[in-house]
Design a protein around this motif. Structure first.
Motif, PDB file in Angstrom:
ATOM      1  N   PHE A  35     119.093 116.622 -14.268  1.00 23.42           N
ATOM      2  CA  PHE A  35     119.528 116.308 -15.461  1.00 23.42           C
ATOM      3  C   PHE A  35     118.869 115.868 -16.578  1.00 23.42           C
ATOM      4  N   GLN A  36     119.038 116.284 -17.756  1.00 25.50           N
ATOM      5  CA  GLN A  36     118.001 115.770 -18.959  1.00 25.50           C
ATOM      6  C   GLN A  36     118.560 114.421 -19.307  1.00 25.50           C
ATOM      7  N   TRP A  37     117.740 113.548 -19.628  1.00 27.30           N
ATOM      8  CA  TRP A  37     118.010 112.092 -19.805  1.00 27.30           C
ATOM      9  C   TRP A  37     118.352 112.059 -21.361  1.00 27.30           C
ATOM     10  N   ASP A  38     119.268 111.218 -21.792  1.00 25.72           N
ATOM     11  CA  ASP A  38     119.516 111.042 -22.886  1.00 25.72           C
ATOM     12  C   ASP A  38     118.550 110.078 -23.551  1.00 25.72           C
ATOM     13  N   SER A  67     118.223 105.352  -8.649  1.00 29.63           N
ATOM     14  CA  SER A  67     119.579 105.105  -8.035  1.00 29.63           C
ATOM     15  C   SER A  67     120.282 104.185  -9.257  1.00 29.63           C
ATOM     16  N   LEU A  68     119.631 103.611  -9.979  1.00 30.89           N
ATOM     17  CA  LEU A  68     120.694 102.732 -10.870  1.00 30.89           C
ATOM     18  C   LEU A  68     121.055 103.664 -11.762  1.00 30.89           C
ATOM     19  N   VAL A  69     120.363 104.668 -12.315  1.00 31.75           N
ATOM     20  CA  VAL A  69     120.953 105.491 -13.201  1.00 31.75           C
ATOM     21  C   VAL A  69     121.994 106.135 -12.680  1.00 31.75           C
ATOM     22  N   THR A  70     122.007 106.727 -11.344  1.00 31.26           N
ATOM     23  CA  THR A  70     123.073 107.180 -10.792  1.00 31.26           C
ATOM     24  C   THR A  70     124.415 106.470 -10.562  1.00 31.26           C
TER      25      THR A  70
END
Lengths: 134, 134
Positions: free
Chosen positions: B4-7, A97-100
Motif C-alpha cells: 500500500f502506498q503511504w499517504d 503494526s501501528l499503521v495496520t
DNA sequence: CGGAATCCGGAGTGATACTG
DNA sequence: CAGTATCACTCCGGATTCCG
C-alpha cells in the motif's frame, strides 16, 4: 501482562522515540525511505506540505538517532542521498503494526469521535435549553 | 513490503493516532490503565510531572477517540474512574511492540547520538581551528 | 475530589532570503 | 541542489484561580 513497570517519568526511554515518530514528518520520511534511497528534493516534493527547513531538521534528527544515513556525493550540482539504516528498517517494521492497527480501527475511532461530539453538543444544547427554560 | 502506498499528506489516518500517542502524556495514561482502572488523582500522582490541566485534556482526547472510558460516580466527594476500552486495549497491545523495540535498541540510539554529537562538535572545533589558523 | 477557564511563556513550525 | 539563518507566528503546556 505488564511484567515490567513503565517509567512514568518524562525522560522515559520510549519518549525519545515517540518524540521522533510523534513529530510531524519523521514517520513519513521513514516510510518513504523504507524500500529506496531518496534525494532531498525528492523527499521534499513527495512529502506534501513539508517546508525545506523542517525536512532538513527532521532528517538531521533521524540521522542523529542512527535511523537514517546521509550520503553526500561530491558532485556539482550537489547530490545528497538519504536511506534507512538497518536500525531504521527495524523501526519501520515495528511501526507498520501501528499503521495496520490504525487502518483497522480507524472507522471505530471516527465513530467514537462522532458519537462523543454529538453527545457533547447535545449536552451543551440541553444545558442552554434548560438554563433558558429555567 | 509496501504494497500500500503511504499517504504523504498531513491528514493521513495514521496522523490521527500519532497525534494522540505522540503527545506528551497519552501513552503513559494508556500504559497505566492497561490492567486497572484508576481515578483522576491516582493518575495525577502516578504520572510524574503532569499538570492537572494536561491530564484532563489528555483524558478527554482519549475518551473522544473511544480509547478510554470515563465513569462518574455520583457520590461526594466526587469519584471518577478511568479505564481502557476494548479498543484502547488493542492499541496498547500494539504499542507494546514499539516499547519493546525502544528498549531493545535504546543503547544503539544512544550510541548513535553520542557518535553524531562527537562528530559534529569535532567538525565545529576543526572548523573554528582552521578558520582561526587560516 | 475532579474539573473548567484564564493568562502567559516557550518551543515548534513555516515563509522568506541568502549561501556554496 | 541542498542547505543555513532570521523573523514571525501559532499552539502546546504550565501556573493559577474559581466552581460543583
Amino acid at each position: 501482562m505488564d511484567a515490567f513497570q513503565w517509567d512514568t517519568r518524562e525522560d522515559c526511554d520510549v519518549r525519545q522515540i515517540l518524540d521522533r515518530i510523534g513529530d510531524k514528518w519523521s514517520l513519513l520520511v521513514i516510510a518513504l525511505l523504507d524500500d529506496q534511497s531518496m534525494r532531498f528534493t525528492e523527499l521534499k516534493k513527495t512529502i506534501d506540505g513539508v517546508s525545506q527547513r523542517m525536512l532538513t531538521v527532521t532528517l538531521r534528527q533521524l540521522e542523529r538517532d542512527g535511523l537514517v544515513s546521509r550520503t553526500v556525493h561530491p558532485v556539482v550540482p550537489p547530490r545528497v542521498d538519504y536511506e534507512l539504516t538497518p536500525l531504521g528498517v527495524t523501526l519501520h517494521a515495528t511501526i507498520q503494526s501501528l499503521v495496520t492497527w490504525t487502518e483497522t480501527h480507524q472507522s471505530q475511532i471516527a465513530a467514537a469521535r462522532a458519537a462523543y461530539d454529538a453527545r457533547e453538543s447535545a449536552v451543551t444544547a440541553s444545558g442552554k435549553a434548560s438554563s433558558s427554560a429555567g
